[in-house]
Structures are given as structure tokens and as C-alpha cells.
Design a protein around this motif. Structure first.
Motif, PDB file in Angstrom:
ATOM      1  N   ILE A  17      34.947  35.378  34.080  1.00 38.83           N
ATOM      2  CA  ILE A  17      36.317  35.911  34.647  1.00 38.83           C
ATOM      3  C   ILE A  17      35.904  38.045  35.620  1.00 38.83           C
ATOM      4  O   ILE A  17      36.817  37.903  36.844  1.00 38.83           O
ATOM      5  CB  ILE A  17      37.502  35.359  33.779  1.00 38.83           C
ATOM      6  N   VAL A  47      40.657  29.408  39.790  1.00 37.67           N
ATOM      7  CA  VAL A  47      39.287  28.485  38.434  1.00 37.67           C
ATOM      8  C   VAL A  47      39.868  27.515  38.191  1.00 37.67           C
ATOM      9  O   VAL A  47      38.841  26.401  37.482  1.00 37.67           O
ATOM     10  CB  VAL A  47      40.197  29.682  37.556  1.00 37.67           C
ATOM     11  N   ILE A  64      34.852  31.351  28.793  1.00 32.25           N
ATOM     12  CA  ILE A  64      35.802  32.118  29.016  1.00 32.25           C
ATOM     13  C   ILE A  64      34.806  33.203  28.865  1.00 32.25           C
ATOM     14  O   ILE A  64      34.941  33.876  27.843  1.00 32.25           O
ATOM     15  CB  ILE A  64      36.690  32.418  28.982  1.00 32.25           C
ATOM     16  N   PRO A  69      36.038  39.841  29.536  1.00 36.72           N
ATOM     17  CA  PRO A  69      37.523  39.131  29.807  1.00 36.72           C
ATOM     18  C   PRO A  69      38.481  39.343  29.585  1.00 36.72           C
ATOM     19  O   PRO A  69      39.700  39.566  30.493  1.00 36.72           O
ATOM     20  CB  PRO A  69      37.358  37.617  29.208  1.00 36.72           C
ATOM     21  N   ARG A  72      40.983  41.246  32.127  1.00 36.64           N
ATOM     22  CA  ARG A  72      42.095  41.591  33.051  1.00 36.64           C
ATOM     23  C   ARG A  72      42.957  40.852  32.641  1.00 36.64           C
ATOM     24  O   ARG A  72      43.273  40.295  31.186  1.00 36.64           O
ATOM     25  CB  ARG A  72      41.011  40.242  33.415  1.00 36.64           C
ATOM     26  N   ILE A  78      44.652  32.306  32.684  1.00 39.79           N
ATOM     27  CA  ILE A  78      43.955  31.284  32.921  1.00 39.79           C
ATOM     28  C   ILE A  78      43.035  30.538  31.269  1.00 39.79           C
ATOM     29  O   ILE A  78      42.710  29.696  31.866  1.00 39.79           O
ATOM     30  CB  ILE A  78      41.977  32.811  32.513  1.00 39.79           C
ATOM     31  N   ALA A 261      31.618  35.805  37.500  1.00 39.89           N
ATOM     32  CA  ALA A 261      33.351  36.007  38.478  1.00 39.89           C
ATOM     33  C   ALA A 261      33.893  35.693  39.753  1.00 39.89           C
ATOM     34  O   ALA A 261      34.668  35.965  40.164  1.00 39.89           O
ATOM     35  CB  ALA A 261      33.398  37.737  37.658  1.00 39.89           C
TER      36      ALA A 261
END
Length: 322
Positions: A17, A47, A64, A69, A72, A78, A261
Motif C-alpha cells: 500500500i 484496494v 498488507i 504500511p 499510511r 484498509i 502500491a
């Protein structure tokens, strides 16, 4: 069902991501993140479209990844969006752990099932030298917190001749007391690390022989498990895993695909290039994404060719989340 021409079925998606990372591990990003402006990453809606397509084609596990990650801010959203798909049975996260202690409750509440944390040394000074950050103590506290929340925890350590090969006993002592799976990963050559690889690469096979001689017993591999060979011991709370990409027939059990990503499908960690899904993802048309995935899977090779020094387009592992 996502199945290639070699009969391998793909039930596991590794979804990056972000390619941004705040660590500078010497085997991955020794000079820190050098990418472009961190933007253009998959949106929450993209996503959702991507995971819907994979789920409809038989994927049961989503990991993930990054970069890192947790950089984010919408990571809990997510996780929750991936978890909502009824066909996705397991949602995992790979992180360097720097926000683990502060954020793991939010991740667990969002539906996270398991977490992998990278720790290449249990010595604080060595950890600092490898990553560029003095975060080991708080990461270990975060692991305790994750276990208390009921998450399955795995710790990844890259095998390096001059770093953790000498401190294996310390790792084993830890696993004797703590119910984690500690996975030793052979250092892999990428486009940017040949000098380091030549100096530090060590095979996991001698460690495997040592484990077996000390009473460790192989564990049967689950159909959605990663590539690790795992071992248990009656006297240990935790388990040991070995990931040996240079071993014979390593690719025969491949069950995972990777999406970056920015929406590029990588059929292998060391593929020549990414195959863009972005147009289909932007459209929000799940069926179009499914059709594209099935068509692209026909180009997957039987092996990664690491044994002959081929590293494809992978300059460093942060590009794809490993």
C-alpha cells in the motif's frame, strides 16, 4: 480460480500500500527511501476492487505490506475493507514495528488476524546499526501487546553471515519462552545489493540440519501459508521457520501473487517488470480486473532464476514488500 500453466493455484495476495519506508536496513534501503514524491498509491476504493477480484478468483489470504504500511494513516480502514470480503479468510500485515505498540489495538479492532515484524538482531546496538533506529525495546513491547490481543505473531530475521548467524542461540532462547514463529530468511540478491549479498549471504540448509538434529519437527504446510518451512519442538513455546529461496524446487509450491502500491501486478518477486492493473482498478469494474488477472497469469515462469543471479526489475525489496 487463479491457476498457472504449471498447475499452481494462487490463494495468497501480497498487497503493497506504499513503497515508502522510514528505516534504512543495509540489505534493503541503506541510503533510506529514494523514491519519487510519495503519492499515487492505491485508494481505498481501488484496494476494494482489487481484493474483490482476487477473492472471486479463489484468493483466501491477503497480506498488507509496504514499504512500511503503517505510514499510511488509513491503514485501519484498509484492513477493515479487506476483512469485509467473506471469501477472504485471513488478513495479515508485515511491518517494521515502529508503530506496533501504539497502533496494534486499532489494527486488531479493524480485523487483523496476524502480523509479521522484522527484527534482524535482538542486540539493541546491532538493531540500531542495521535499521538506523533505536526502536528495539518498543517493538518488543509491541509484540507482547499483539500476543495479548490474540494476534498470531511472526518475526522475520534475514540471515547474514556477520550479523545474526553468531547470535542464533539468543533467538532460540527467546522462542523457548515466547509463542511466536521466528523465521530466518536467506538474504536475497537484488539489483542494488550485490556487494552486500556476496559478503553476507549464508544458506539456511546448515541451520535446518542443526534444528532437526536437536529435535525440531517439520510442520505440515497449510495451502495458504507462505514459503517458510516451519518446525516445532516440545520444549519451546514458539516455532522456527526457514525461508530458503535458493533451495531446490523452492518455486514449486508458489501460491502467491504481488501487487504494488501503484497497481502493478508482479507474477514473481523477481519478475522482469510489473503489469499494470491501474486502468481496470480506476474503472471499479471487478469483472474487468478478474479477466485481466487471468490473462496475465499465463506469463508466470516456473522459477525465479535467482540461482543464476537474475534479479529482474527488483532493485530493493521495499519496492514490493518482499
Amino acid at each position: 480460480m487463479l491457476e498457472d500453466k504449471f498447475g499452481r493455484k494462487f490463494k495468497y495476495l501480497r498487497l503493497s500500500i506504499t513503497d515508502v519506508c522510514n528505516y534504512r536496513c543495509d540489505y534493503c534501503l541503506p541510503d533510506g527511501y529514494q523514491g519519487d514524491k510519495p503519492e499515487g498509491f492505491l485508494s481505498l476504493e481501488e484496494v476494494d476492487t482489487l481484493v474483490s477480484a482476487f477473492a472471486n478468483l479463489g484468493t483466501e489470504k491477503v497480506r498488507i505490506t509496504g514499504g512500511e504500511p503503517s505510514l499510511r494513516k488509513d491503514l485501519p480502514d484498509i484492513i477493515a475493507r479487506v476483512k469485509q470480503h467473506p471469501k477472504i479468510k485471513h488478513v495479515a500485515l508485515t511491518t517494521n514495528g515502529f508503530l506496533l505498540e501504539k497502533q496494534v489495538e486499532h489494527w486488531a479492532k479493524a480485523g487483523l488476524d496476524s502480523i509479521n515484524i522484522s527484527i534482524d538482531s535482538l542486540d539493541p546496538a546491532m538493531f540500531n546499526a542495521i535499521t538506523g533506529h533505536d526502536h528495539l525495546d518498543r517493538i518488543l513491547r509491541g509484540i507482547d501487546k499483539a500476543l495479548a490481543l490474540g494476534l498470531t505473531v511472526k518475526v522475520n530475521a534475514v540471515l547474514m553471515r556477520k550479523v545474526n548467524q553468531r547470535s542464533l542461540q539468543g533467538f532460540l532462547d527467546w522462542v523457548k519462552q515466547v509463542p511466536i514463529t521466528l523465521r530466518f530468511i536467506e538474504l536475497m540478491q537484488t539489483g542494488d545489493n550485490k556487494v552486500l549479498f556476496d559478503a553476507q549471504h549464508v544458506s539456511g540448509e546448515p541451520l535446518k540440519r542443526d534444528l532437526l538434529s536437536q529435535g525440531w519437527v517439520p510442520i505440515l504446510r497449510d495451502k495458504v501459508a507462505g514459503p517458510a518451512q516451519e518446525f516445532s519442538h516440545a520444549e519451546y513455546a514458539g516455532k522456527i521457520g526457514l525461508i530458503m529461496p535458493y533451495s531446490k524446487d523452492f518455486c514449486a509450491t508458489c501460491n502467491r501473487l504481488r501487487v504494488t502500491a501503484k497497481g502493478d501486478l508482479h507474477l514473481c518477486l523477481f519478475a522482469d517488470n510489473g503489469l499494470s492493473l491501474r486502468e481496470e482498478l480506476i474503472s471499479g469494474d471487478v469483472e474487468r480486473v478478474e479477466q485481466r488477472l487471468v490473462a496475465l497469469l499465463g506469463d508466470k515462469h516456473a522459477t525465479h532464476y535467482l540461482d543464476v543471479g537474475f534479479t529482474g526489475a527488483t532493485k530493493h525489496l521495499a519496492m514490493l514488500g518482499g
